[in-house]
Design a protein around this motif. Structure first.
Motif, short mmCIF file in Angstrom:
data_model
loop_
_atom_site.label_atom_id
_atom_site.label_comp_id
_atom_site.label_asym_id
_atom_site.label_seq_id
_atom_site.Cartn_x
_atom_site.Cartn_y
_atom_site.Cartn_z
N GLY A 1 0.84 -1.19 0.00
CA GLY A 1 0.00 0.00 0.00
C GLY A 1 0.87 1.24 0.00
N ALA A 2 0.22 2.38 -0.12
CA ALA A 2 0.95 3.65 -0.11
C ALA A 2 1.40 3.98 1.30
N ALA A 3 2.45 4.78 1.41
CA ALA A 3 2.92 5.21 2.72
C ALA A 3 1.80 5.94 3.45
N GLY A 4 1.63 5.64 4.72
CA GLY A 4 0.57 6.25 5.52
C GLY A 4 -0.72 5.46 5.54
N ASP A 5 -0.89 4.50 4.61
CA ASP A 5 -2.08 3.66 4.59
C ASP A 5 -1.84 2.43 5.45
N ALA A 6 -2.92 1.88 6.01
CA ALA A 6 -2.82 0.66 6.81
C ALA A 6 -2.71 -0.53 5.86
N VAL A 7 -1.66 -1.34 6.04
CA VAL A 7 -1.45 -2.53 5.23
C VAL A 7 -1.75 -3.74 6.11
N GLU A 8 -2.57 -4.65 5.61
CA GLU A 8 -2.96 -5.83 6.37
C GLU A 8 -1.78 -6.77 6.55
N LEU A 9 -1.60 -7.25 7.78
CA LEU A 9 -0.52 -8.19 8.09
C LEU A 9 -0.92 -9.60 7.71
N LEU A 10 0.05 -10.51 7.76
CA LEU A 10 -0.22 -11.91 7.44
C LEU A 10 -1.14 -12.52 8.49
N PRO A 11 -1.98 -13.46 8.10
CA PRO A 11 -2.90 -14.08 9.06
C PRO A 11 -2.18 -14.97 10.05
#
Length: 184
Positions: free
Chosen positions: A52-62
């Motif tokens: 994702g873009a910087a500053g956006d929340a990126v989902e972590l691995l399950p």
């Protein structure tokens, strides 16, 4: 029937000498593969699972697995900060951004998205669901499984050092086995 007869000890000595003489080259080859990083301790390929873009929340691995956080920056990544949060947005922890230690500093994504620079790892933040990184000229953020090495070169050096010792012990055992066979 006696187990520790001269004949049985001689057979055991000769057999052990063959095992040592054939095992020493194996130890040497495995040691060199580990030291060079091309054998079982080689760096696994890294595949980015989310970006994702910087500053956006990126989902972590399950499943709470330790996740590596990577970034692309215009210039240096100094000044980058990363924080994890739960799925409802509640903050979990601020990540330590810095040198990877035993992990690669830069990797190529096997998925073809290009080169990424190490930022942090989510080790110890099991309740986290997302990561947000910003600052320091950061443009993109991605996550992957933690690429910590399967093995270390230090064990390879141990195998390289042990190989000649085992070979010499094999030669000594072979000579001892021959002298017993000749004196019988």
């Amino acid at each position: 029937m006696a187990v520790f007869t001269r004949r049985n000890i001689g057979r055991t000595t000769r057999l052990w000498s063959w095992v040592a003489l054939l095992g020493a080259p194996f130890f040497l080859v495995m040691g060199l593969l580990l030291v060079s990083g091309t054998g079982p301790g080689a760096q696994r390929p890294v595949e980015m699972w989310g970006a994702g873009a910087a500053g956006d929340a990126v989902e972590l691995l399950p499943s709470g697995r330790t996740t590596a956080v990577w970034g692309r920056a215009e210039g240096d990544v100094t000044g980058v900060t990363c924080a994890t949060s739960r799925s409802d947005g509640t903050p979990v922890a601020d990540l330590v951004v810095g040198a990877p230690g035993d992990r690669p500093g830069t990797v190529e994504d096997v998925g073809g998205s290009g080169s990424w620079t190490w930022l942090a790892t989510t080790e110890g933040t099991g309740a986290a669901a997302t990561v947000t990184c910003s600052g320091g000229g950061l443009t993109e953020v991605a996550v992957s499984t933690d690429p910590s090495r399967a093995g270390t070169p230090s064990f390879g050096w141990v195998l390289v050092a042990v190989a000649p010792v085992v070979f010499v012990l094999g030669l000594v055992a072979r000579r001892a086995g021959r002298s017993r066979a000749l004196s019988s």
